[in-house]
Design a protein around this motif. Structure first.
Motif, PDB file in Angstrom:
ATOM      1  N   ASP A   1       0.827  -1.205   0.000  1.00  0.00           N
ATOM      2  CA  ASP A   1       0.000   0.000   0.000  1.00  0.00           C
ATOM      3  C   ASP A   1       0.860   1.253   0.000  1.00  0.00           C
ATOM      4  OD1 ASP A   1      -2.544  -1.375   0.207  1.00  0.00           O
ATOM      5  OD2 ASP A   1      -1.935  -1.888   2.242  1.00  0.00           O
ATOM      6  N   VAL A   2       0.583   2.148  -0.943  1.00  0.00           N
ATOM      7  CA  VAL A   2       1.324   3.405  -1.059  1.00  0.00           C
ATOM      8  C   VAL A   2       0.418   4.551  -0.641  1.00  0.00           C
ATOM      9  CG1 VAL A   2       2.541   4.964  -2.629  1.00  0.00           C
ATOM     10  CG2 VAL A   2       2.751   2.483  -2.925  1.00  0.00           C
ATOM     11  N   THR A   3       0.952   5.414   0.225  1.00  0.00           N
ATOM     12  CA  THR A   3       0.241   6.608   0.662  1.00  0.00           C
ATOM     13  C   THR A   3       1.208   7.790   0.608  1.00  0.00           C
ATOM     14  OG1 THR A   3       0.806   6.183   2.980  1.00  0.00           O
ATOM     15  CG2 THR A   3      -1.318   5.325   2.195  1.00  0.00           C
ATOM     16  N   ARG A   4       0.701   8.942   0.961  1.00  0.00           N
ATOM     17  CA  ARG A   4       1.517  10.156   0.985  1.00  0.00           C
ATOM     18  C   ARG A   4       1.496  10.711   2.389  1.00  0.00           C
ATOM     19  NH1 ARG A   4       2.270  13.766  -3.387  1.00  0.00           N
ATOM     20  NH2 ARG A   4       3.889  15.208  -2.785  1.00  0.00           N
ATOM     21  N   ASP A   5       2.654  11.126   2.885  1.00  0.00           N
ATOM     22  CA  ASP A   5       2.782  11.746   4.198  1.00  0.00           C
ATOM     23  C   ASP A   5       3.667  12.974   4.034  1.00  0.00           C
ATOM     24  OD1 ASP A   5       2.821  12.393   6.868  1.00  0.00           O
ATOM     25  OD2 ASP A   5       4.045  10.683   7.481  1.00  0.00           O
ATOM     26  N   GLY A   6       3.031  14.121   3.820  1.00  0.00           N
ATOM     27  CA  GLY A   6       3.786  15.353   3.588  1.00  0.00           C
ATOM     28  C   GLY A   6       4.611  15.255   2.323  1.00  0.00           C
ATOM     29  N   ASP A   7       5.923  15.406   2.470  1.00  0.00           N
ATOM     30  CA  ASP A   7       6.813  15.357   1.312  1.00  0.00           C
ATOM     31  C   ASP A   7       7.399  13.965   1.080  1.00  0.00           C
ATOM     32  OD1 ASP A   7       8.491  15.220   3.495  1.00  0.00           O
ATOM     33  OD2 ASP A   7       9.962  16.626   2.683  1.00  0.00           O
ATOM     34  N   ARG A   8       6.763  12.939   1.654  1.00  0.00           N
ATOM     35  CA  ARG A   8       7.229  11.562   1.521  1.00  0.00           C
ATOM     36  C   ARG A   8       6.152  10.668   0.913  1.00  0.00           C
ATOM     37  NH1 ARG A   8      12.338  11.181   1.638  1.00  0.00           N
ATOM     38  NH2 ARG A   8      12.439   9.172   2.668  1.00  0.00           N
ATOM     39  N   ALA A   9       6.583   9.774   0.028  1.00  0.00           N
ATOM     40  CA  ALA A   9       5.727   8.699  -0.477  1.00  0.00           C
ATOM     41  C   ALA A   9       6.043   7.489   0.392  1.00  0.00           C
ATOM     42  CB  ALA A   9       6.030   8.416  -1.946  1.00  0.00           C
TER      43      ALA A   9
END
Length: 92
Positions: A61-69
């Protein structure tokens, strides 16, 4: 829990992972959490989709957290150990 890719496919896939550069890698109770620059998100999503086909014993599972994938790689039972041993070459 065996890879279904041919040696050539593994080599090509490995090169794609290495092109993402080193990741922030954290072991979790059920797998791994890998952080990459946000610019890698599209490639990370494609790789996660492909890996989910050949390594179906784990969730990719890929998500986004601020400036990080972020890739959350999780499994159950004995597969957790296999997942936690993955991606040694990407660790900082």
């Amino acid at each position: 829990m065996q890879c279904t890719l041919t040696p050539e496919e593994r080599s090509t896939r490995g090169k794609r992972w290495l092109a993402l550069d080193q990741a922030d890698v954290e072991e979790t109770w059920n797998g791994l959490r890998l952080g990459f620059p946000a610019s890698a998100e599209a490639e990370l999503r494609d790789l996660a989709r492909l890996e989910g086909e050949c390594c179906a014993f784990a969730s990719w599972d890929v998500t986004r957290d601020g400036d990080r994938a972020i890739l959350e790689l999780t499994a159950e039972g004995e597969a957790v150990t296999a997942v936690q041993s993955m991606f040694a070459s990407l660790r900082k």
